[in-house]
Design a protein around this motif. Structure first.
Motif, PDB file in Angstrom:
ATOM      1  N   THR A  80       5.619 -14.573  25.576  1.00  0.00           N
ATOM      2  CA  THR A  80       5.562 -15.521  23.963  1.00  0.00           C
ATOM      3  C   THR A  80       4.471 -14.932  22.563  1.00  0.00           C
ATOM      4  OG1 THR A  80       4.129 -17.735  24.682  1.00  0.00           O
ATOM      5  CG2 THR A  80       6.919 -17.572  25.419  1.00  0.00           C
ATOM      6  N   TYR A  81       4.885 -14.810  21.642  1.00  0.00           N
ATOM      7  CA  TYR A  81       3.777 -14.393  20.397  1.00  0.00           C
ATOM      8  C   TYR A  81       4.036 -15.988  19.983  1.00  0.00           C
ATOM      9  CZ  TYR A  81       5.263 -10.355  23.060  1.00  0.00           C
ATOM     10  OH  TYR A  81       5.276  -9.631  23.529  1.00  0.00           O
ATOM     11  N   SER A  82       2.714 -15.402  18.831  1.00  0.00           N
ATOM     12  CA  SER A  82       3.502 -16.721  17.657  1.00  0.00           C
ATOM     13  C   SER A  82       2.726 -15.891  16.771  1.00  0.00           C
ATOM     14  CB  SER A  82       1.961 -18.291  17.951  1.00  0.00           C
ATOM     15  OG  SER A  82       1.109 -18.517  16.656  1.00  0.00           O
ATOM     16  N   PHE A  83       3.287 -16.076  15.380  1.00  0.00           N
ATOM     17  CA  PHE A  83       3.095 -15.630  13.724  1.00  0.00           C
ATOM     18  C   PHE A  83       2.716 -16.296  12.481  1.00  0.00           C
ATOM     19  CE2 PHE A  83       5.097 -12.115  16.240  1.00  0.00           C
ATOM     20  CZ  PHE A  83       5.026 -11.362  15.985  1.00  0.00           C
ATOM     21  N   ASP A  84       1.817 -17.726  13.429  1.00  0.00           N
ATOM     22  CA  ASP A  84       1.721 -18.529  12.363  1.00  0.00           C
ATOM     23  C   ASP A  84       0.697 -18.161  11.085  1.00  0.00           C
ATOM     24  OD1 ASP A  84       3.279 -19.974  13.431  1.00  0.00           O
ATOM     25  OD2 ASP A  84       1.815 -21.617  15.189  1.00  0.00           O
ATOM     26  N   SER A  85      -0.558 -17.841  12.280  1.00  0.00           N
ATOM     27  CA  SER A  85      -1.173 -17.689  11.009  1.00  0.00           C
ATOM     28  C   SER A  85      -1.369 -15.773  10.246  1.00  0.00           C
ATOM     29  CB  SER A  85      -3.643 -17.721  12.387  1.00  0.00           C
ATOM     30  OG  SER A  85      -3.439 -17.128  12.443  1.00  0.00           O
ATOM     31  N   LEU A  86      -2.256 -15.067  10.282  1.00  0.00           N
ATOM     32  CA  LEU A  86      -2.430 -13.723   9.886  1.00  0.00           C
ATOM     33  C   LEU A  86      -3.248 -13.250  11.089  1.00  0.00           C
ATOM     34  CD1 LEU A  86      -2.167 -11.903   7.835  1.00  0.00           C
ATOM     35  CD2 LEU A  86      -4.045 -12.131   6.819  1.00  0.00           C
ATOM     36  N   GLU A  87      -4.684 -14.003  12.183  1.00  0.00           N
ATOM     37  CA  GLU A  87      -4.931 -13.442  13.516  1.00  0.00           C
ATOM     38  C   GLU A  87      -3.491 -13.426  14.470  1.00  0.00           C
ATOM     39  OE1 GLU A  87      -7.104 -11.707  16.173  1.00  0.00           O
ATOM     40  OE2 GLU A  87      -7.241 -11.592  13.471  1.00  0.00           O
ATOM     41  N   ASP A  88      -2.559 -14.679  14.317  1.00  0.00           N
ATOM     42  CA  ASP A  88      -1.995 -14.060  14.949  1.00  0.00           C
ATOM     43  C   ASP A  88      -0.562 -13.393  15.015  1.00  0.00           C
ATOM     44  OD1 ASP A  88      -2.838 -16.862  16.168  1.00  0.00           O
ATOM     45  OD2 ASP A  88      -1.200 -18.000  15.224  1.00  0.00           O
ATOM     46  N   VAL A  89      -0.670 -12.984  14.147  1.00  0.00           N
ATOM     47  CA  VAL A  89      -0.250 -11.529  13.532  1.00  0.00           C
ATOM     48  C   VAL A  89      -1.045 -10.062  14.123  1.00  0.00           C
ATOM     49  CG1 VAL A  89       1.490  -9.956  12.296  1.00  0.00           C
ATOM     50  CG2 VAL A  89       0.812 -12.406  11.797  1.00  0.00           C
ATOM     51  N   MET A  90      -1.754 -10.211  14.039  1.00  0.00           N
ATOM     52  CA  MET A  90      -2.967  -9.505  14.959  1.00  0.00           C
ATOM     53  C   MET A  90      -2.425  -9.256  16.053  1.00  0.00           C
ATOM     54  SD  MET A  90      -3.372  -7.780  11.417  1.00  0.00           S
ATOM     55  CE  MET A  90      -3.993  -7.684  10.355  1.00  0.00           C
ATOM     56  N   GLU A  91      -3.133 -10.193  16.669  1.00  0.00           N
ATOM     57  CA  GLU A  91      -3.068 -10.694  18.042  1.00  0.00           C
ATOM     58  C   GLU A  91      -1.728 -10.636  18.663  1.00  0.00           C
ATOM     59  OE1 GLU A  91      -4.245 -11.143  21.762  1.00  0.00           O
ATOM     60  OE2 GLU A  91      -5.465 -10.931  19.649  1.00  0.00           O
ATOM     61  N   SER A  92      -0.338 -10.323  17.824  1.00  0.00           N
ATOM     62  CA  SER A  92       0.414 -10.175  18.733  1.00  0.00           C
ATOM     63  C   SER A  92       0.439  -8.697  18.369  1.00  0.00           C
ATOM     64  CB  SER A  92       2.114 -10.680  18.105  1.00  0.00           C
ATOM     65  OG  SER A  92       1.739 -12.748  17.863  1.00  0.00           O
ATOM     66  N   SER A  93       0.540  -7.999  17.642  1.00  0.00           N
ATOM     67  CA  SER A  93       0.458  -6.270  17.524  1.00  0.00           C
ATOM     68  C   SER A  93      -0.318  -5.354  18.789  1.00  0.00           C
ATOM     69  CB  SER A  93       0.055  -5.544  16.215  1.00  0.00           C
ATOM     70  OG  SER A  93      -1.204  -5.716  15.561  1.00  0.00           O
ATOM     71  N   ARG A  94      -1.454  -6.236  18.805  1.00  0.00           N
ATOM     72  CA  ARG A  94      -2.320  -5.494  19.595  1.00  0.00           C
ATOM     73  C   ARG A  94      -1.921  -5.664  20.861  1.00  0.00           C
ATOM     74  NH1 ARG A  94      -6.716  -7.224  16.380  1.00  0.00           N
ATOM     75  NH2 ARG A  94      -6.900  -9.630  17.007  1.00  0.00           N
ATOM     76  N   ARG A  95      -1.201  -6.941  21.875  1.00  0.00           N
ATOM     77  CA  ARG A  95      -0.586  -7.045  22.098  1.00  0.00           C
ATOM     78  C   ARG A  95       0.719  -5.940  22.954  1.00  0.00           C
ATOM     79  NH1 ARG A  95       2.370 -13.127  24.385  1.00  0.00           N
ATOM     80  NH2 ARG A  95       2.547 -12.786  26.434  1.00  0.00           N
ATOM     81  N   LEU A  96       1.102  -6.308  21.344  1.00  0.00           N
ATOM     82  CA  LEU A  96       3.056  -5.227  22.035  1.00  0.00           C
ATOM     83  C   LEU A  96       1.946  -3.988  22.187  1.00  0.00           C
ATOM     84  CD1 LEU A  96       4.849  -6.100  19.588  1.00  0.00           C
ATOM     85  CD2 LEU A  96       5.249  -6.262  21.624  1.00  0.00           C
ATOM     86  N   GLU A  97       1.339  -3.719  21.978  1.00  0.00           N
ATOM     87  CA  GLU A  97       0.130  -2.269  22.446  1.00  0.00           C
ATOM     88  C   GLU A  97      -0.232  -2.109  23.762  1.00  0.00           C
ATOM     89  OE1 GLU A  97      -1.777  -0.776  17.650  1.00  0.00           O
ATOM     90  OE2 GLU A  97      -3.056  -2.250  19.422  1.00  0.00           O
ATOM     91  N   GLU A  98      -0.562  -3.680  24.171  1.00  0.00           N
ATOM     92  CA  GLU A  98      -0.942  -3.140  25.561  1.00  0.00           C
ATOM     93  C   GLU A  98       0.252  -3.334  26.652  1.00  0.00           C
ATOM     94  OE1 GLU A  98      -3.331  -7.132  25.610  1.00  0.00           O
ATOM     95  OE2 GLU A  98      -5.009  -6.024  24.412  1.00  0.00           O
ATOM     96  N   LEU A  99       1.188  -3.959  25.957  1.00  0.00           N
ATOM     97  CA  LEU A  99       2.483  -3.539  27.256  1.00  0.00           C
ATOM     98  C   LEU A  99       3.145  -2.718  27.148  1.00  0.00           C
ATOM     99  CD1 LEU A  99       4.128  -7.985  25.983  1.00  0.00           C
ATOM    100  CD2 LEU A  99       2.735  -6.279  28.650  1.00  0.00           C
ATOM    101  N   TYR A 100       2.773  -1.727  26.290  1.00  0.00           N
ATOM    102  CA  TYR A 100       4.128  -0.317  26.113  1.00  0.00           C
ATOM    103  C   TYR A 100       3.121   0.830  25.309  1.00  0.00           C
ATOM    104  CZ  TYR A 100       7.410  -3.806  26.508  1.00  0.00           C
ATOM    105  OH  TYR A 100       8.701  -5.050  26.617  1.00  0.00           O
ATOM    106  N   PRO A 101       2.234   1.700  25.978  1.00  0.00           N
ATOM    107  CA  PRO A 101       1.383   2.756  25.737  1.00  0.00           C
ATOM    108  C   PRO A 101       1.957   3.466  24.759  1.00  0.00           C
ATOM    109  CG  PRO A 101       2.117   3.007  27.701  1.00  0.00           C
ATOM    110  CD  PRO A 101       3.082   1.803  27.991  1.00  0.00           C
ATOM    111  N   GLU A 102       3.249   3.444  24.507  1.00  0.00           N
ATOM    112  CA  GLU A 102       3.673   4.380  23.255  1.00  0.00           C
ATOM    113  C   GLU A 102       3.560   3.575  21.842  1.00  0.00           C
ATOM    114  OE1 GLU A 102       7.369   2.552  24.838  1.00  0.00           O
ATOM    115  OE2 GLU A 102       5.708   2.867  25.333  1.00  0.00           O
TER     116      GLU A 102
END
Length: 239
Positions: A80-102
């Motif tokens: 699950t991901y949150s896109f409420d705040s700007l920091e949520d968006v940034m954290e979601s983008s970092r999480r995708l990088e952690e999950l998928y090396p490419e």
């Protein structure tokens, strides 16, 4: 399997688009998404489609008990991901990088941050109070972006002051409330709207159009890969 337009856009932006077995019906951008199967939406997912496509993980904006239960029964992860705040968006983008090396969304984050930095420079030290309208009813009811939203974070991140009551993420205000707050700038975010009609509705409520700008891009309320564009367009309304 991805549920949420913002999340779908980040998969594409980060270069992990070939991971997508299916998306929700609201994910309509970028153009290549039309070639990906649709599995319903967040409130009414097509469980049969998800099972049939053999998804190996389910990703959703927010939490869905139906999707969580299905993932558990299929024996696959549910993220699950949150896109409420700007920091949520940034954290979601970092999480995708952690999950998928490419996946690489560092450029996306840099564009958002650099756009906000440039806003402070263009305002030359001016501190403006800015109101962001996200819904404007014909009867005069007005819904604003409040604190804790990515829209509010764009405003405060550019060095301005948010003009909104402390009453939730998207508070409703009356015409009298707008007049009492007296913002220096008003940005009306109306995806797909007609700018002239929006301004007519605004003035019909007895409100001045001075310092008021309507923005009508379809991307404005979706904090996905087009967020840097939203930041630039909102900042252009402040000068």
């Amino acid at each position: 399997m991805v549920f949420g337009p913002s999340l779908t856009e980040l998969f594409f932006e980060g270069g992990a688009w070939d991971r997508l077995a299916a998306v929700d019906r609201f994910s309509t951008w970028p153009p290549g998404v039309q070639d990906i199967p649709v599995a319903g939406d967040y409130l009414s997912p097509s469980l049969e489609t998800i099972v049939e496509l053999g998804a190996t993980s389910i990703h959703a904006v927010g939490s869905s008990e139906a999707l969580r239960d299905l993932a558990s029964r299929m024996g696959i992860p549910f993220y699950t991901y949150s896109f409420d705040s700007l920091e949520d968006v940034m954290e979601s983008s970092r999480r995708l990088e952690e999950l998928y090396p490419e996946a690489d969304l560092s450029g996306f984050r840099h564009l958002v941050e650099s756009s906000l930095d440039s806003a402070g420079e263009s305002l030359s030290g001016k501190t403006l109070s800015v109101m962001a309208v996200v819904h404007l009813e014909e009867d005069g009811a007005i819904t604003l972006a409040g604190r804790g939203t990515f829209i509010a974070d764009i405003i405060t991140g550019s060095g301005c002051v948010l003009s909104a009551p402390d009453a939730g993420s998207y508070p409703s205000v009356s015409v009298e409330g707008v007049l009492a707050m007296a913002p220096d700038r008003v940005i009306i975010l109306a995806p797909g709207g007609d700018p002239e009609a929006i301004m007519e509705r605004w003035s019909a409520n007895g409100l001045s159009t001075e310092g008021v700008t309507p923005l009508t891009g379809e991307h404005l309320l979706i904090p996905g890969s087009r967020l840097p564009q939203t930041v630039r367009e909102m900042i252009s309304c402040l000068n």
